[in-house]
Design an enzyme around this catalytic site. Structure first.
Site, mmCIF file in Angstrom:
data_model
loop_
_atom_site.group_PDB
_atom_site.id
_atom_site.type_symbol
_atom_site.label_atom_id
_atom_site.label_comp_id
_atom_site.label_asym_id
_atom_site.label_seq_id
_atom_site.Cartn_x
_atom_site.Cartn_y
_atom_site.Cartn_z
ATOM 1 N N MET A 21 0.848 -1.193 0.000
ATOM 2 C CA MET A 21 0.000 0.000 0.000
ATOM 3 C C MET A 21 0.889 1.250 0.000
ATOM 4 O O MET A 21 0.419 2.343 0.335
ATOM 5 C CB MET A 21 -0.934 -0.024 1.204
ATOM 6 C CG MET A 21 -1.881 -1.227 1.146
ATOM 7 S SD MET A 21 -3.414 -1.015 2.046
ATOM 8 C CE MET A 21 -2.827 -0.775 3.699
ATOM 9 N N LEU A 24 6.781 3.125 1.447
ATOM 10 C CA LEU A 24 7.681 1.977 1.597
ATOM 11 C C LEU A 24 8.724 2.205 2.683
ATOM 12 O O LEU A 24 9.218 3.311 2.871
ATOM 13 C CB LEU A 24 8.386 1.711 0.265
ATOM 14 C CG LEU A 24 7.452 1.467 -0.935
ATOM 15 C CD1 LEU A 24 8.281 1.236 -2.201
ATOM 16 C CD2 LEU A 24 6.520 0.295 -0.686
ATOM 17 N N GLU A 26 11.964 -0.213 5.068
ATOM 18 C CA GLU A 26 12.984 -1.249 4.888
ATOM 19 C C GLU A 26 12.360 -2.654 4.815
ATOM 20 O O GLU A 26 12.895 -3.547 4.170
ATOM 21 C CB GLU A 26 14.024 -1.120 6.020
ATOM 22 C CG GLU A 26 15.197 -2.066 5.941
ATOM 23 C CD GLU A 26 15.911 -2.129 4.580
ATOM 24 O OE1 GLU A 26 15.991 -1.103 3.885
ATOM 25 O OE2 GLU A 26 16.381 -3.240 4.228
ATOM 26 N N GLY A 27 11.199 -2.835 5.470
ATOM 27 C CA GLY A 27 10.513 -4.130 5.380
ATOM 28 C C GLY A 27 10.116 -4.419 3.941
ATOM 29 O O GLY A 27 10.344 -5.521 3.414
ATOM 30 N N HIS A 28 9.546 -3.400 3.274
ATOM 31 C CA HIS A 28 9.196 -3.566 1.860
ATOM 32 C C HIS A 28 10.461 -3.775 1.022
ATOM 33 O O HIS A 28 10.479 -4.585 0.092
ATOM 34 C CB HIS A 28 8.469 -2.333 1.325
ATOM 35 C CG HIS A 28 7.160 -2.052 1.999
ATOM 36 N ND1 HIS A 28 6.955 -0.948 2.793
ATOM 37 C CD2 HIS A 28 6.001 -2.746 2.001
ATOM 38 C CE1 HIS A 28 5.707 -0.953 3.242
ATOM 39 N NE2 HIS A 28 5.109 -2.038 2.781
ATOM 40 N N GLY A 138 5.071 -9.840 3.887
ATOM 41 C CA GLY A 138 5.804 -9.811 5.150
ATOM 42 C C GLY A 138 5.066 -10.580 6.238
ATOM 43 O O GLY A 138 3.837 -10.623 6.263
ATOM 44 N N ASP A 141 2.261 -9.188 9.130
ATOM 45 C CA ASP A 141 0.833 -9.466 8.968
ATOM 46 C C ASP A 141 0.670 -10.985 8.882
ATOM 47 O O ASP A 141 0.338 -11.532 7.828
ATOM 48 C CB ASP A 141 0.308 -8.776 7.713
ATOM 49 C CG ASP A 141 0.425 -7.270 7.809
ATOM 50 O OD1 ASP A 141 -0.360 -6.664 8.535
ATOM 51 O OD2 ASP A 141 1.342 -6.708 7.193
ATOM 52 N N SER A 176 6.601 -0.516 10.138
ATOM 53 C CA SER A 176 5.226 -0.417 9.651
ATOM 54 C C SER A 176 5.034 0.989 9.110
ATOM 55 O O SER A 176 5.574 1.955 9.677
ATOM 56 C CB SER A 176 4.253 -0.636 10.819
ATOM 57 O OG SER A 176 2.962 -0.172 10.470
HETATM 58 O O1 PAF Z 1 -0.097 -5.789 3.505
HETATM 59 C C1 PAF Z 1 -0.495 -4.891 2.738
HETATM 60 O O2 PAF Z 1 0.175 -3.875 2.485
HETATM 61 C C2 PAF Z 1 -1.877 -5.023 2.104
HETATM 62 O O3 PAF Z 1 -2.775 -5.644 2.956
HETATM 63 C C3 PAF Z 1 -1.859 -5.733 0.730
HETATM 64 C C4 PAF Z 1 -1.374 -7.160 0.839
HETATM 65 C C5 PAF Z 1 -0.946 -4.958 -0.219
HETATM 66 C C6 PAF Z 1 -3.259 -5.750 0.140
HETATM 67 O O4 PAF Z 1 -3.777 -4.475 -0.004
#
Ligand code: PAF
Length: 273
Positions: A21, A24, A26-28, A138, A141, A176
């Site tokens: 979403m 971004l 460091e996790g991304h 990740g 979640d 996060s």
């Molecule tokens: O974890 C997230 O950022 C969101 O839930 C996802 C998987 C991109 C779906 O919108």
């Protein structure tokens, strides 16, 4: 996007998708690095998905910064950023949803009705549009990852789902996008989540198996921070997400805690290093 993906497949290239979403961190970036390693065409999707936010949640306020995200994507050698407008993903005529049943009932599903229906719907759409061979998510979640794995297995989706470890700040705070909401004092208070996980793991390693005892200790650590309210503190089987009374290596400790108005989640498996 679909045409581009079809052309990539036709030329024998594999596609990796990192759905996000945006905003971004460091996790991304760790997902993108692993994604780069696993496929020929690396696609980053950025879409703040309205259907996974409930009434009164932070959809409008959710942090967005496409310019910064583009810079992160470039440094991770992303090939394609797919950032569709909401009206294209959900036109006025839209009426189809994907629902995973039992796994979505507890934890965040109990506190955020409709949330996982929104997640599984948008992830299905992203899979259909991007047609990835591999998709990375990740483990912060944890329930989302379990639900997506279930959906992929149940609906025979031809995608390999890869879960990646939680990335933390040096002091333990799980990364996060919502950390951006925290004041310096709240950020300090938020450390009670990772402290709770460390304490529970330490007790487990020392031989404690009684979930009631472990829960009492975690509850006390979180309650000691005046600005926090626990949404849930739960010990569940790491695969079925069913409640357990006696802990083992696959017991998931999952936390959702409100620090002021910011809701943070974190988790660990008690047996993991
Ligand atoms: O974890 C997230 O950022 C969101 O839930 C996802 C998987 C991109 C779906 O919108």
């Amino acid at each position: 996007m679909q045409n581009l993906s079809r052309a990539a497949h036709r030329s024998g290239r594999t596609i990796t998708l990192v759905p996000t979403m945006g905003y971004l961190h460091e996790g991304h970036a760790s997902l993108l690095r692993e994604g780069r390693r696993r496929g020929d065409l690396l696609v980053l999707s950025i879409f703040v998905n309205p259907t996974q936010f409930g009434v009164g949640e932070d959809f409008e306020a959710y942090p967005r910064d496409l310019v910064r995200d583009r810079a992160v994507a470039e440094s991770a050698s992303v090939d394609v950023i797919f950032a569709p407008p909401a009206g294209e993903m959900y036109p006025a005529s839209y009426q189809t949803y994907v629902d995973v049943e039992r796994l979505t009932l507890p934890l965040c599903g109990a506190n955020r009705p409709g949330h996982f229906r929104g997640v599984t719907t948008v992830v299905s759409k992203l899979f259909n549009i991007v047609q990835p061979d591999v998709a990375l998510f990740g483990a912060k979640d944890y329930q989302q990852l379990a639900v997506i794995r279930r959906m992929v297995a149940d609906l025979n989706m031809p995608v390999e789902v890869v879960g990646m470890p939680i990335v933390r700040e040096d002091d333990g705070l799980a990364l996060s996008s919502r950390n951006a909401y925290l004041s310096p004092e709240q950020r300090q208070a938020a450390l009670c989540l990772s402290r709770s996980l460390r304490t529970a793991k330490g007790l487990y390693r020392a031989g404690e198996r009684d979930v009631a005892t472990l829960r009492d200790r975690v509850t006390a650590i979180i309650a000691a921070e005046p600005s926090t309210v626990a949404d849930y503190i739960e010990f569940r089987n790491g695969d079925s997400l069913e409640e357990v009374g006696v802990a083992d290596d696959r017991t998931l400790l999952a936390l959702a805690v409100k620090i002021g108005t910011t809701r943070l989640i974190d988790n660990c498996l008690l047996g993991e290093e």
